[in-house]
Design a protein around this motif. Structure first.
Motif, PDB file in Angstrom:
ATOM      1  N   UNK A 133       0.867  -1.292   0.138  1.00 16.15           N
ATOM      2  CA  UNK A 133      -0.204  -0.183   0.016  1.00 16.15           C
ATOM      3  C   UNK A 133       0.679   1.119  -0.136  1.00 16.15           C
ATOM      4  N   UNK A 134       1.946   1.319   1.041  1.00 12.94           N
ATOM      5  CA  UNK A 134       2.637   2.336   0.905  1.00 12.94           C
ATOM      6  C   UNK A 134       3.471   2.436  -0.544  1.00 12.94           C
ATOM      7  N   UNK A 135       4.169   1.371  -0.844  1.00 15.27           N
ATOM      8  CA  UNK A 135       4.811   1.231  -2.207  1.00 15.27           C
ATOM      9  C   UNK A 135       4.179   2.153  -3.104  1.00 15.27           C
ATOM     10  N   UNK A 136       2.808   1.511  -3.653  1.00  9.61           N
ATOM     11  CA  UNK A 136       1.969   2.215  -4.560  1.00  9.61           C
ATOM     12  C   UNK A 136       1.474   3.618  -4.450  1.00  9.61           C
ATOM     13  N   UNK A 137       1.462   3.938  -2.999  1.00 15.88           N
ATOM     14  CA  UNK A 137       0.897   5.357  -2.869  1.00 15.88           C
ATOM     15  C   UNK A 137       2.270   6.209  -3.279  1.00 15.88           C
ATOM     16  N   UNK A 138       3.410   6.032  -2.937  1.00 14.92           N
ATOM     17  CA  UNK A 138       4.542   6.580  -3.387  1.00 14.92           C
ATOM     18  C   UNK A 138       4.978   6.480  -4.731  1.00 14.92           C
ATOM     19  N   UNK A 139       4.392   5.387  -5.559  1.00 17.25           N
ATOM     20  CA  UNK A 139       4.743   5.441  -7.168  1.00 17.25           C
ATOM     21  C   UNK A 139       3.747   6.400  -7.556  1.00 17.25           C
ATOM     22  N   UNK A 140       2.530   6.398  -7.162  1.00 17.13           N
ATOM     23  CA  UNK A 140       1.216   7.251  -7.545  1.00 17.13           C
ATOM     24  C   UNK A 140       1.823   8.743  -7.533  1.00 17.13           C
ATOM     25  N   UNK A 141       2.111   8.971  -6.244  1.00 13.27           N
ATOM     26  CA  UNK A 141       2.238  10.264  -5.694  1.00 13.27           C
ATOM     27  C   UNK A 141       3.615  11.013  -6.202  1.00 13.27           C
ATOM     28  N   UNK A 142       4.651  10.273  -6.540  1.00 11.36           N
ATOM     29  CA  UNK A 142       5.868  10.908  -6.786  1.00 11.36           C
ATOM     30  C   UNK A 142       6.522  10.143  -8.185  1.00 11.36           C
ATOM     31  N   UNK A 143       6.306   9.158  -8.589  1.00 13.46           N
ATOM     32  CA  UNK A 143       7.014   8.393  -9.757  1.00 13.46           C
ATOM     33  C   UNK A 143       6.300   9.312 -10.884  1.00 13.46           C
ATOM     34  N   UNK A 144       4.971   9.233 -11.196  1.00 10.15           N
ATOM     35  CA  UNK A 144       4.685   9.835 -12.114  1.00 10.15           C
ATOM     36  C   UNK A 144       5.166  11.079 -12.638  1.00 10.15           C
ATOM     37  N   UNK A 145       4.945  12.087 -11.556  1.00 10.14           N
ATOM     38  CA  UNK A 145       5.662  13.279 -11.995  1.00 10.14           C
ATOM     39  C   UNK A 145       6.966  13.418 -12.157  1.00 10.14           C
ATOM     40  N   UNK A 146       7.817  12.546 -11.396  1.00  6.38           N
ATOM     41  CA  UNK A 146       9.249  12.341 -11.620  1.00  6.38           C
ATOM     42  C   UNK A 146       9.559  11.950 -13.156  1.00  6.38           C
TER      43      UNK A 146
ATOM     44  N   UNK B 230       3.501  15.131   3.415  1.00  7.69           N
ATOM     45  CA  UNK B 230       2.588  15.891   4.305  1.00  7.69           C
ATOM     46  C   UNK B 230       1.190  15.318   4.242  1.00  7.69           C
ATOM     47  N   UNK B 231       0.976  14.539   2.907  1.00  3.59           N
ATOM     48  CA  UNK B 231      -0.460  13.861   3.075  1.00  3.59           C
ATOM     49  C   UNK B 231      -0.132  12.715   3.745  1.00  3.59           C
ATOM     50  N   UNK B 232       0.866  11.936   3.667  1.00  2.63           N
ATOM     51  CA  UNK B 232       1.028  10.932   4.392  1.00  2.63           C
ATOM     52  C   UNK B 232       1.119  11.033   5.861  1.00  2.63           C
ATOM     53  N   UNK B 233       1.171  12.234   6.330  1.00  5.35           N
ATOM     54  CA  UNK B 233       1.357  12.692   7.661  1.00  5.35           C
ATOM     55  C   UNK B 233       2.429  12.232   8.476  1.00  5.35           C
ATOM     56  N   UNK B 234       3.648  12.473   7.697  1.00  6.76           N
ATOM     57  CA  UNK B 234       4.872  12.100   8.396  1.00  6.76           C
ATOM     58  C   UNK B 234       5.582  13.203   9.196  1.00  6.76           C
ATOM     59  N   UNK B 235       6.618  12.862  10.055  1.00  7.40           N
ATOM     60  CA  UNK B 235       7.200  13.752  10.844  1.00  7.40           C
ATOM     61  C   UNK B 235       7.977  15.006   9.842  1.00  7.40           C
ATOM     62  N   UNK B 236       7.411  16.171  10.128  1.00  8.06           N
ATOM     63  CA  UNK B 236       7.889  17.366   9.109  1.00  8.06           C
ATOM     64  C   UNK B 236       9.330  17.368   9.587  1.00  8.06           C
ATOM     65  N   UNK B 237       9.748  17.268  10.587  1.00 10.46           N
ATOM     66  CA  UNK B 237      11.274  17.570  10.952  1.00 10.46           C
ATOM     67  C   UNK B 237      12.051  16.485  10.260  1.00 10.46           C
ATOM     68  N   UNK B 238      11.542  15.347   9.810  1.00 11.47           N
ATOM     69  CA  UNK B 238      12.260  14.175   9.259  1.00 11.47           C
ATOM     70  C   UNK B 238      12.161  14.581   7.706  1.00 11.47           C
ATOM     71  N   UNK B 239      11.153  14.770   7.315  1.00 10.96           N
ATOM     72  CA  UNK B 239      11.048  14.625   5.710  1.00 10.96           C
ATOM     73  C   UNK B 239      11.604  16.257   5.065  1.00 10.96           C
ATOM     74  N   UNK B 240      11.613  17.230   6.154  1.00  9.71           N
ATOM     75  CA  UNK B 240      12.167  18.392   5.354  1.00  9.71           C
ATOM     76  C   UNK B 240      13.660  18.509   5.057  1.00  9.71           C
TER      77      UNK B 240
END
Length: 406
Positions: free
Chosen positions: A246-259, A277-287
């Motif tokens: 589920x996480x793999x396909x979410x990242x492929x849809x949300x990032x790979x298509x544009x890239x 941000x949509x995945x509600x991850x820790x902002x201090x980490x992903x920034x």
């Protein structure tokens, strides 16, 4: 105007990913029906990529500085876990490429004119360039999108501002929010930008030029698909102990298509930030992890360098034992970390890896030229893998840490 709003309201109500899918479909349709018209809408794609490239340096600088400045002692962050995944992922990708090259050996017709270029001389030169880039003038770094220097200055500024007043840190956070707002506006135009990029790419290049080098392209792309759908999910499962797909396909849809269509990890930084941000991850980490990943997490580049180098060795009849091939994995992974976040960045590192087998610069640069022939697909797929993996591994590290805390 009201009639047009009513007509397009269902499209506007769709999420961003369905809108991008519609843009891709319309771009393909326009390129097939009217190639001349397709090239005329290329401005939409150029504007979109330019806007992403323009906002990415200042976005990285402000967000990283704000994240570090706002961090408090004892506040959890997951950068170490992300970095470990980046290293493991890149090394595994290089190993997959080596195994595939042994299983499906590729030979090339190296009769092209010598290609120009300025490849690095070796690992020492790459590391030297990275260190020199890190201490570049910060204004020049922002103007030239030198993300190594941008990260270095942002980290330094953020560390110093941790001792600043609450008012100063609040102002920095407000500036960070303002830049993020601009990014969201740019990303809302992604469907139009992708439409222009797809239409122009297919109308201009087509697929005819790729047929001669189909085997090389198939091995490279096959490795990238295998990494995206098999080894990356295994790494994520090892880290999180949950179903990774589920996480793999979410990242492929949300990032790979544009890239895939921007062909730039740097340009895709704002897209990945929004995805995290949509995945509600820790902002201090992903920034920090997302711009860092766009600089050093280059699984796709490691695959390209490994496969192309072994293809050159096969063509020249050079016998490569598996031990030497494993050394190539390490060299490719290290070289991939020095790849810039722009289109075609991995190709000029092929001569450096080829030098392990005593392959001359003249021959290696012919392989680079072949790489540019197939780059319309190779580089797009490489960037899609690189960029989506940044978001995937960031999410995996964050969720694994959250699971341990709960």
């Amino acid at each position: 105007m009201t009639a047009l709003q009513s007509l397009f309201r269902p499209v506007f109500n769709l999420g961003l990913i369905p809108q991008i899918a519609i843009g891709i479909a319309l771009g393909i349709l326009l390129a097939v029906i009217s190639p001349g018209s397709a090239q005329s809408v290329s401005l939409l794609g150029q504007l979109f990529v330019s806007a992403l490239m323009a906002v990415a340096p200042i976005l990285v600088f402000i967000l990283v500085a704000a994240a570090i400045a706002g961090h408090r002692q004892g506040q959890p962050t997951h950068i170490k876990g992300v970095l470990i995944l980046y290293v493991i992922g890149t090394l595994v990708a290089a190993l997959v490429a080596v195994i595939a090259s042994f299983a499906f050996p590729t030979t090339l017709t190296l009769d092209m004119p010598e290609a120009g270029g300025n490849p690095p001389g070796g690992i020492a030169e790459i590391l030297s360039n990275l260190l020199l880039n890190a201490v570049a003038n910060p204004v020049t770094a922002l103007m030239e999108a030198n993300f190594i220097a941008i990260l270095a200055w942002a980290i330094g500024l953020g560390l110093m501002l941790r001792h600043a007043s609450e008012t100063t840190r609040g102002a920095l956070n407000d500036l960070s929010s303002a830049i993020s707002g601009i990014v969201r506006i740019v990303i809302r135009f992604a469907p139009l930008g992708i439409f222009g990029l797809v239409a122009n790419t297919l109308a201009e290049s087509g697929m005819g030029a790729l047929l001669e080098y189909g085997h090389l392209l198939a091995v490279i792309v096959g490795c990238m698909v295998f990494v995206a759908l098999v080894t990356n999910p295994l790494i994520v499962y090892w880290k999180t102990r949950r179903n990774p797909y589920p996480l793999v396909f979410t990242c492929l849809r949300g990032s790979a298509i544009t890239a895939f269509f921007t062909r730039s990890s740097a340009a895709n930084i704002p897209v990945n930030m929004e995805l995290c941000k949509r995945l509600k991850l820790d902002p201090d980490t992903y920034a920090i992890s997302i711009p860092l990943g766009a600089t050093i997490n280059m699984a796709g580049a490691a695959i390209t360098i490994s496969v192309a180098t072994l293809a050159a060795a096969n063509t020249l009849g050079i016998s490569v034992d598996f031990g030497t091939a494993l050394l190539l994995c390490v060299v490719s992974a290290l070289a991939a970390c020095g790849v810039s976040g722009v289109a075609g960045g991995s190709l000029l590192l092929i001569p450096m890896a080829a030098s392990l087998f005593g392959i001359s610069i003249d021959v290696a640069m012919q392989v680079v030229a072949i790489g540019f022939v197939i780059s319309v697909v190779q580089d797009s797929t490489e960037t899609a893998l690189n960029s989506s993996t940044d978001a995937l591994f960031t999410a995996a590290a964050c969720r694994a840490a959250e699971g341990k805390q709960s």
